[in-house]
Scaffold this motif. Structure first.
Motif, PDB file in Angstrom:
ATOM      1  N   SER A  33       0.830  -1.203   0.000  1.00 25.94           N
ATOM      2  CA  SER A  33       0.000   0.000   0.000  1.00 25.94           C
ATOM      3  C   SER A  33       0.868   1.258   0.000  1.00 25.94           C
ATOM      4  O   SER A  33       2.046   1.226   0.327  1.00 25.94           O
ATOM      5  CB  SER A  33      -0.940  -0.009   1.202  1.00 25.94           C
ATOM      6  N   VAL A  34       0.236   2.362  -0.375  1.00 27.38           N
ATOM      7  CA  VAL A  34       0.921   3.640  -0.458  1.00 27.38           C
ATOM      8  C   VAL A  34       0.020   4.718   0.146  1.00 27.38           C
ATOM      9  O   VAL A  34      -1.195   4.675  -0.002  1.00 27.38           O
ATOM     10  CB  VAL A  34       1.302   3.977  -1.923  1.00 27.38           C
ATOM     11  N   LYS A  35       0.635   5.655   0.856  1.00 29.39           N
ATOM     12  CA  LYS A  35      -0.079   6.818   1.374  1.00 29.39           C
ATOM     13  C   LYS A  35       0.082   7.930   0.356  1.00 29.39           C
ATOM     14  O   LYS A  35       1.181   8.182  -0.138  1.00 29.39           O
ATOM     15  CB  LYS A  35       0.487   7.251   2.726  1.00 29.39           C
ATOM     16  N   VAL A  36      -1.034   8.580   0.035  1.00 33.92           N
ATOM     17  CA  VAL A  36      -1.018   9.690  -0.902  1.00 33.92           C
ATOM     18  C   VAL A  36      -1.447  10.936  -0.134  1.00 33.92           C
ATOM     19  O   VAL A  36      -2.508  10.957   0.482  1.00 33.92           O
ATOM     20  CB  VAL A  36      -1.973   9.442  -2.094  1.00 33.92           C
ATOM     21  N   ILE A  37      -0.600  11.939  -0.155  1.00 34.01           N
ATOM     22  CA  ILE A  37      -0.898  13.221   0.476  1.00 34.01           C
ATOM     23  C   ILE A  37      -1.007  14.250  -0.639  1.00 34.01           C
ATOM     24  O   ILE A  37      -0.096  14.394  -1.462  1.00 34.01           O
ATOM     25  CB  ILE A  37       0.222  13.654   1.454  1.00 34.01           C
ATOM     26  N   ILE A  38      -2.136  14.960  -0.668  1.00 34.86           N
ATOM     27  CA  ILE A  38      -2.354  15.994  -1.675  1.00 34.86           C
ATOM     28  C   ILE A  38      -2.586  17.311  -0.939  1.00 34.86           C
ATOM     29  O   ILE A  38      -3.549  17.438  -0.185  1.00 34.86           O
ATOM     30  CB  ILE A  38      -3.548  15.656  -2.579  1.00 34.86           C
ATOM     31  N   GLU A  39      -1.686  18.249  -1.137  1.00 35.66           N
ATOM     32  CA  GLU A  39      -1.796  19.559  -0.502  1.00 35.66           C
ATOM     33  C   GLU A  39      -2.338  20.558  -1.517  1.00 35.66           C
ATOM     34  O   GLU A  39      -1.791  20.707  -2.611  1.00 35.66           O
ATOM     35  CB  GLU A  39      -0.438  20.027   0.010  1.00 35.66           C
ATOM     36  N   CYS A  40      -3.429  21.219  -1.136  1.00 35.18           N
ATOM     37  CA  CYS A  40      -4.110  22.149  -2.032  1.00 35.18           C
ATOM     38  C   CYS A  40      -4.197  23.525  -1.387  1.00 35.18           C
ATOM     39  O   CYS A  40      -4.717  23.659  -0.274  1.00 35.18           O
ATOM     40  CB  CYS A  40      -5.529  21.659  -2.325  1.00 35.18           C
ATOM     41  N   MET A  83      -8.614  26.082  -6.357  1.00 32.05           N
ATOM     42  CA  MET A  83      -7.218  26.227  -5.945  1.00 32.05           C
ATOM     43  C   MET A  83      -6.530  27.432  -6.573  1.00 32.05           C
ATOM     44  O   MET A  83      -6.828  27.813  -7.698  1.00 32.05           O
ATOM     45  CB  MET A  83      -6.447  24.966  -6.323  1.00 32.05           C
ATOM     46  N   SER A  84      -5.559  27.975  -5.836  1.00 35.01           N
ATOM     47  CA  SER A  84      -4.760  29.089  -6.341  1.00 35.01           C
ATOM     48  C   SER A  84      -3.485  28.610  -7.032  1.00 35.01           C
ATOM     49  O   SER A  84      -2.792  29.399  -7.669  1.00 35.01           O
ATOM     50  CB  SER A  84      -4.402  30.037  -5.204  1.00 35.01           C
ATOM     51  N   ALA A  85      -3.164  27.328  -6.897  1.00 34.35           N
ATOM     52  CA  ALA A  85      -1.975  26.738  -7.515  1.00 34.35           C
ATOM     53  C   ALA A  85      -2.259  25.247  -7.728  1.00 34.35           C
ATOM     54  O   ALA A  85      -3.151  24.688  -7.081  1.00 34.35           O
ATOM     55  CB  ALA A  85      -0.763  26.916  -6.601  1.00 34.35           C
ATOM     56  N   PRO A  86      -1.509  24.599  -8.609  1.00 35.36           N
ATOM     57  CA  PRO A  86      -1.703  23.162  -8.782  1.00 35.36           C
ATOM     58  C   PRO A  86      -1.457  22.423  -7.459  1.00 35.36           C
ATOM     59  O   PRO A  86      -0.626  22.849  -6.648  1.00 35.36           O
ATOM     60  CB  PRO A  86      -0.638  22.776  -9.818  1.00 35.36           C
ATOM     61  N   PRO A  87      -2.172  21.320  -7.243  1.00 33.46           N
ATOM     62  CA  PRO A  87      -1.964  20.562  -6.003  1.00 33.46           C
ATOM     63  C   PRO A  87      -0.587  19.914  -5.979  1.00 33.46           C
ATOM     64  O   PRO A  87      -0.016  19.597  -7.021  1.00 33.46           O
ATOM     65  CB  PRO A  87      -3.069  19.507  -6.042  1.00 33.46           C
ATOM     66  N   ARG A  88      -0.071  19.748  -4.775  1.00 32.99           N
ATOM     67  CA  ARG A  88       1.203  19.038  -4.586  1.00 32.99           C
ATOM     68  C   ARG A  88       0.848  17.623  -4.141  1.00 32.99           C
ATOM     69  O   ARG A  88       0.159  17.443  -3.126  1.00 32.99           O
ATOM     70  CB  ARG A  88       2.050  19.735  -3.539  1.00 32.99           C
ATOM     71  N   ILE A  89       1.293  16.617  -4.898  1.00 37.74           N
ATOM     72  CA  ILE A  89       0.965  15.223  -4.614  1.00 37.74           C
ATOM     73  C   ILE A  89       2.226  14.497  -4.177  1.00 37.74           C
ATOM     74  O   ILE A  89       3.245  14.530  -4.868  1.00 37.74           O
ATOM     75  CB  ILE A  89       0.353  14.526  -5.842  1.00 37.74           C
ATOM     76  N   LEU A  90       2.137  13.838  -3.008  1.00 37.54           N
ATOM     77  CA  LEU A  90       3.246  13.044  -2.486  1.00 37.54           C
ATOM     78  C   LEU A  90       2.809  11.581  -2.382  1.00 37.54           C
ATOM     79  O   LEU A  90       1.711  11.299  -1.904  1.00 37.54           O
ATOM     80  CB  LEU A  90       3.650  13.530  -1.093  1.00 37.54           C
ATOM     81  N   TYR A  91       3.675  10.679  -2.809  1.00 43.05           N
ATOM     82  CA  TYR A  91       3.462   9.245  -2.648  1.00 43.05           C
ATOM     83  C   TYR A  91       4.447   8.749  -1.591  1.00 43.05           C
ATOM     84  O   TYR A  91       5.658   8.883  -1.768  1.00 43.05           O
ATOM     85  CB  TYR A  91       3.696   8.505  -3.972  1.00 43.05           C
ATOM     86  N   LEU A  92       3.937   8.234  -0.497  1.00 41.12           N
ATOM     87  CA  LEU A  92       4.764   7.798   0.623  1.00 41.12           C
ATOM     88  C   LEU A  92       4.561   6.309   0.885  1.00 41.12           C
ATOM     89  O   LEU A  92       3.422   5.843   0.945  1.00 41.12           O
ATOM     90  CB  LEU A  92       4.407   8.599   1.881  1.00 41.12           C
ATOM     91  N   LYS A  93       5.656   5.609   1.072  1.00 39.95           N
ATOM     92  CA  LYS A  93       5.578   4.179   1.399  1.00 39.95           C
ATOM     93  C   LYS A  93       5.710   4.002   2.899  1.00 39.95           C
ATOM     94  O   LYS A  93       6.474   4.714   3.553  1.00 39.95           O
ATOM     95  CB  LYS A  93       6.670   3.405   0.661  1.00 39.95           C
ATOM     96  N   PRO A  94       4.965   3.043   3.462  1.00 40.83           N
ATOM     97  CA  PRO A  94       5.060   2.802   4.906  1.00 40.83           C
ATOM     98  C   PRO A  94       6.489   2.436   5.320  1.00 40.83           C
ATOM     99  O   PRO A  94       7.217   1.788   4.582  1.00 40.83           O
ATOM    100  CB  PRO A  94       4.126   1.611   5.132  1.00 40.83           C
ATOM    101  N   SER A  95       6.838   2.878   6.503  1.00 40.34           N
ATOM    102  CA  SER A  95       8.155   2.607   7.051  1.00 40.34           C
ATOM    103  C   SER A  95       8.171   1.248   7.753  1.00 40.34           C
ATOM    104  O   SER A  95       7.127   0.751   8.181  1.00 40.34           O
ATOM    105  CB  SER A  95       8.517   3.701   8.063  1.00 40.34           C
ATOM    106  N   GLU A  96       9.334   0.688   7.899  1.00 36.74           N
ATOM    107  CA  GLU A  96       9.496  -0.599   8.590  1.00 36.74           C
ATOM    108  C   GLU A  96       9.652  -0.435  10.102  1.00 36.74           C
ATOM    109  O   GLU A  96       9.785  -1.394  10.818  1.00 36.74           O
ATOM    110  CB  GLU A  96      10.720  -1.338   8.026  1.00 36.74           C
ATOM    111  N   TYR A  97       9.674   0.790  10.607  1.00 34.67           N
ATOM    112  CA  TYR A  97       9.919   1.041  12.031  1.00 34.67           C
ATOM    113  C   TYR A  97       8.787   0.567  12.890  1.00 34.67           C
ATOM    114  O   TYR A  97       7.665   0.697  12.653  1.00 34.67           O
ATOM    115  CB  TYR A  97      10.180   2.527  12.299  1.00 34.67           C
TER     116      TYR A  97
END
Length: 96
Positions: free
Chosen positions: A2-9, A82-96
């Motif tokens: 799985s992947v976490k997706v963070i979208i900042e608008c 929105m005032s600017a294009p969204p910023r999209i981050l794809y984050l993978k879970p950590s093993e910690y």
């Protein structure tokens, strides 16, 4: 994996009733799309930044969704808030 997706608008103005209606109408579609596991939307104190926090089965599943909403006009409607294009981050879970 799985992947976490963070979208900042960054919003054009503070969160409005129109944006509330848009989200109420469209978030169920995200949640029901193949590969979506979870969606959460938050706003900063001034309500000018919206953070969309999602869990997907894979980056490909999310990209398929993005292609879907780009093709049906939902992405254009969303970016109108929105005032600017969204910023999209794809984050993978950590093993910690």
């Amino acid at each position: 994996m799985s992947v976490k997706v963070i979208i900042e608008c960054q919003l054009r103005e503070t969160k409005s009733a129109l944006l509330d209606s848009f989200l109420t109408e469209n978030v169920p579609t995200v949640k029901g799309f193949a590969g979506c596991q979870r969606v959460s939307i938050s706003f900063d104190k001034s309500k000018t930044t919206m953070l969309i926090d999602e869990d997907w089965q894979s980056v490909e599943h999310h990209k398929n969704y993005m292609q879907f909403i780009d093709g049906n006009g939902v992405m254009q409607s969303l970016t109108a808030f929105m005032s600017a294009p969204p910023r999209i981050l794809y984050l993978k879970p950590s093993e910690y």
